[in-house]
Design a protein around this motif. Sequence first.
Motif, PDB file in Angstrom:
ATOM      1  N   LEU A 149      -1.615  13.279  -0.873  1.00 26.43           N
ATOM      2  CA  LEU A 149      -1.081  12.001  -1.335  1.00 26.43           C
ATOM      3  C   LEU A 149      -2.139  11.241  -2.130  1.00 26.43           C
ATOM      4  O   LEU A 149      -3.340  11.470  -1.952  1.00 26.43           O
ATOM      5  CB  LEU A 149      -0.630  11.150  -0.138  1.00 26.43           C
ATOM      6  CG  LEU A 149       0.535  11.686   0.697  1.00 26.43           C
ATOM      7  CD1 LEU A 149       0.740  10.803   1.924  1.00 26.43           C
ATOM      8  CD2 LEU A 149       1.807  11.738  -0.134  1.00 26.43           C
ATOM      9  N   SER A 201      -5.167  -0.715  -6.444  1.00 31.07           N
ATOM     10  CA  SER A 201      -5.764   0.555  -6.030  1.00 31.07           C
ATOM     11  C   SER A 201      -6.502   1.219  -7.178  1.00 31.07           C
ATOM     12  O   SER A 201      -7.405   2.032  -6.955  1.00 31.07           O
ATOM     13  CB  SER A 201      -4.675   1.496  -5.507  1.00 31.07           C
ATOM     14  OG  SER A 201      -3.735   1.788  -6.526  1.00 31.07           O
ATOM     15  N   GLY A 243       0.810  -1.214   0.000  1.00 33.42           N
ATOM     16  CA  GLY A 243       0.000   0.000   0.000  1.00 33.42           C
ATOM     17  C   GLY A 243       0.838   1.257   0.000  1.00 33.42           C
ATOM     18  O   GLY A 243       0.459   2.270  -0.597  1.00 33.42           O
ATOM     19  N   LEU A 244       2.003   1.220   0.644  1.00 33.82           N
ATOM     20  CA  LEU A 244       2.858   2.400   0.687  1.00 33.82           C
ATOM     21  C   LEU A 244       3.434   2.722  -0.684  1.00 33.82           C
ATOM     22  O   LEU A 244       3.840   3.854  -0.942  1.00 33.82           O
ATOM     23  CB  LEU A 244       3.989   2.187   1.699  1.00 33.82           C
ATOM     24  CG  LEU A 244       3.555   2.105   3.174  1.00 33.82           C
ATOM     25  CD1 LEU A 244       4.736   1.747   4.056  1.00 33.82           C
ATOM     26  CD2 LEU A 244       2.925   3.414   3.621  1.00 33.82           C
ATOM     27  N   SER A 245       3.471   1.742  -1.562  1.00 38.39           N
ATOM     28  CA  SER A 245       3.939   1.990  -2.924  1.00 38.39           C
ATOM     29  C   SER A 245       2.872   2.634  -3.790  1.00 38.39           C
ATOM     30  O   SER A 245       3.186   3.147  -4.865  1.00 38.39           O
ATOM     31  CB  SER A 245       4.391   0.674  -3.565  1.00 38.39           C
ATOM     32  OG  SER A 245       3.273  -0.197  -3.751  1.00 38.39           O
ATOM     33  N   GLY A 246       1.615   2.578  -3.349  1.00 37.94           N
ATOM     34  CA  GLY A 246       0.519   3.195  -4.092  1.00 37.94           C
ATOM     35  C   GLY A 246      -0.156   2.281  -5.085  1.00 37.94           C
ATOM     36  O   GLY A 246      -1.207   2.634  -5.632  1.00 37.94           O
ATOM     37  N   THR A 306      -3.051   3.821   3.494  1.00 36.58           N
ATOM     38  CA  THR A 306      -2.087   2.900   4.098  1.00 36.58           C
ATOM     39  C   THR A 306      -1.234   3.615   5.136  1.00 36.58           C
ATOM     40  O   THR A 306      -0.960   3.060   6.215  1.00 36.58           O
ATOM     41  CB  THR A 306      -1.187   2.292   3.012  1.00 36.58           C
ATOM     42  OG1 THR A 306      -1.998   1.724   1.984  1.00 36.58           O
ATOM     43  CG2 THR A 306      -0.304   1.201   3.597  1.00 36.58           C
ATOM     44  N   LEU A 307      -0.816   4.830   4.836  1.00 38.46           N
ATOM     45  CA  LEU A 307       0.005   5.570   5.786  1.00 38.46           C
ATOM     46  C   LEU A 307      -0.788   5.874   7.056  1.00 38.46           C
ATOM     47  O   LEU A 307      -0.233   5.811   8.169  1.00 38.46           O
ATOM     48  CB  LEU A 307       0.494   6.863   5.144  1.00 38.46           C
ATOM     49  CG  LEU A 307       1.580   7.647   5.885  1.00 38.46           C
ATOM     50  CD1 LEU A 307       2.803   6.781   6.108  1.00 38.46           C
ATOM     51  CD2 LEU A 307       1.957   8.904   5.110  1.00 38.46           C
ATOM     52  N   ILE A 352      -1.951   5.440  -0.919  1.00 38.94           N
ATOM     53  CA  ILE A 352      -0.828   5.731  -0.022  1.00 38.94           C
ATOM     54  C   ILE A 352      -1.327   6.427   1.235  1.00 38.94           C
ATOM     55  O   ILE A 352      -0.888   6.106   2.354  1.00 38.94           O
ATOM     56  CB  ILE A 352       0.218   6.596  -0.750  1.00 38.94           C
ATOM     57  CG1 ILE A 352       0.814   5.830  -1.934  1.00 38.94           C
ATOM     58  CG2 ILE A 352       1.315   7.030   0.209  1.00 38.94           C
ATOM     59  CD1 ILE A 352       1.827   6.618  -2.734  1.00 38.94           C
TER      60      ILE A 352
END
Length: 847
Positions: A127, A518, A63-66, A134-135, A131
């Motif tokens: 963002l 996503s 998720g942090l990668s988008g 997830t963040l 992302i």
Amino acid sequence: MPEDQLSWVVPAKATGATNPAVPGSDMVSKPTMQQSSWLPSDRRRLLIGGVLTAVLVILFLPGLSGGKILCFRDNLSDHLGWRLQAASRLVTGRISFVDPTIDAGIPMLADPNTMVLYPTTWLFAVLPPAIALTLHDVLHVLLLGFGAYFLLRRMGHARRPAIAGASFAAGAGIAFSQLAFTNSIAALAWTPWLIRTAVRLPRNPMKIARRIAAGAVIGALGIYAGEPVIAAMGWIVWFVVLLVGDGQPKLTRRVPLLAAPLLAAALAAPLLIPFLSSYPSSHRAVLGLPHGSIAADAFRPARWPELLFPHLYGAPGPFAPDGFWAAPSFPWIRYEVNLHAGTIALALILLGTWQRKNRWWTAVLVAATVLAATPGILVAAARLIRPLGSFRYAIKFLLLAFLAAIPILARGVTAVRQRPKTFRRVAAVLGLITMILAAPLMTAQGARTTLSRLDPASAPNLDRPGVAASISRSVREDAVFQLVPLIAAASAPELLLIPSLVTQLVLEGRSMLIWDSSQTYTTSSRTMDILGKDARAAEQLLTPFGRLRTNPSPGVPSPVAQSRSEFAQAFRFYGTPFGIRYRGCLGPDGLEPWWSADAALRLAGTKPPAVAHTARHLGIDAILRRRTLPASGDIAASRTLTVAGSPVAVMRLARPAPALWTAIREIRVPSREAAWHQLEDPASVPGADAVTIATHSGVTQYRPASARLLGRTPSAWRIRTISAGPGLLVLDQAFSPGWKARIDGRPVPITLVNLCRLGIRFPAGTHTVTVWWSRAPFFVGLGTAGVGGFIVLGMLFLPRKRRRDRSPTGDPAPTHRATRRQTSLSAVPPGTSSRRPNPPGRESPHR
């Protein structure tokens, strides 16, 4: 004794003396000898914390990668849409008072679930959605883990038990379950920090004041997080700790801390006061909750095995063949994604409950579990205490049990060092139970046979291709995750207990996080492309989970997969940021005005031949249903799509009531039932006939008038009316007392039209009509928060009283840090040289 405690130990003359350097510790001091370490203690602690943080963050890398997004329930159906809307308004410097996309405008700021004022809403403004979501989750899982660690340290636990408790807090199934709701994980993350403010209160009044201020700020953040039940449970534990916690000063010193919840409410007043002003006229307050909501999905015996096998009833996400295969056997779909605790954590909790110092925590744990398992107690209590009737899901009490289990588990780690044989016996029993439960489910045929007997209503689902095989595969993996770390921990508890606990939680946590592209959730779907921008649609698909069908089309692996995939196709309510404005649909959480909710319920119960005509009166220009409505002049076009293997009919209506119109005829009726029948009447004209409720029935004809929109925002209208006589202006806006109106600057009352829409009566001539959502509750709350903030700042910045006591020799007394350094040096065996001599006037403890 653990290596990280060596610097705290002052060797006692008598073997077995209680260690005075660790407050509240029940460990025994033993003569120690100098030990060397490859890394200084402070850096070693930072390294351990960094490693645990990195392990947790790695779980969320997709998720942090988008490119991926977590496929959990309400995050995608409701919360992501809310956050995107709120963030888009914040970027323009405005606050979202109203959500215009659902039921013609429902309160948004006043709804805690929307988290309009919560800090991480800004993440969605800067963002990409995947992302940002997830963040938000990562930050709060870390906040939960570190909060548990520092809470346990303040309670007097050593570092290793504190690390174990923090790992359980951040990695247990209960915590991962809250990732399905952005508000729940945020509210839960603040609870250990809140509880920490009530632990071991200082005797200094200035420090007490700072504790009050810290509790107020943290408590307010928990309220802004948007889950009132979890915030309330945090305050319950806070009160328990304050009243009966170990090491507390006398009662008179504890009473001032009761100002903390009051100040927290004051700081959160910009949310609480609008909420309290909107709630009395909301769906939940007037129409109540669906029957059985309190008892919905209780922690009944059928769910107990989930503590060891989180995937027993299906994968938490929609993209596995088993899905939630047991849906027909449960009265509601599972509220929590999973309830995993794990064999090691259960063994430690069992050991910890027998510790005398845990008696109050054990009482909270047992009471909360009983309430979660027997919601009948709440149902009976709600007859006497009416607010309990608004409580939803008794299983939420497991969160209270989860909070109580954290210090119990930490005490269990200490007990393992003292009684490793007892731990091995408990581990053996839990391992045996795990094997007995898993044995009949190891094969697809065994899973099909065993589970069909336990859940007869769900037996047909087990015959679907791949379902039984998926269940048996999940059980085998869960069994390995439960048994292998347990065996390692039992073989060498002193060395492998915490690594095994972390490994078990990480392995199960990895399997619980289900990801999907996503792109599916951040772009418009085929349905929205067909409806066009700003479509006012009514979805009659029995959402959110009523669309689980007993006879799915070929290729649909599970009922929950079908339901979640339809959410991904932008059905209610996630599609609203992309242009669908839902009308005649129940809102997602019950805070919408009850007039709109009542109309939605009536529309759902209307016979098919009258649905399209009635929907036109409510300004609906498209209807989504499983089956096409009977052909009539009310339907301009119809098209059938296939979504997740299921047909969806998209019908475009002819000439719906516009967003702004003046009535040609007003029909007055005595009741809501009569008004609805009037709207169903084919002779009535949508966009021309206004139905109102009055004591005297009758019909009033109005002269033709014109109305022109001068400007509009989600929470305000400006209209110019021109008429030769009095008239009635009707807006596509949900009726609610929160709306106010003025004509040429003079306040005028609002009128209920067509059971759920907003009307304003205007005189002859040319006039400017202004309609806006009242901001008075927000500004009152803002002023209250300002007063509370001033008090909190005063407490935080009280002048510190500086006093340097003198030793008998006349020299300044050593500081606390110098005393700790001297204590550490005194632990060096006699005869060993040291670089730093003792301070003047103080003798070595070894003399």
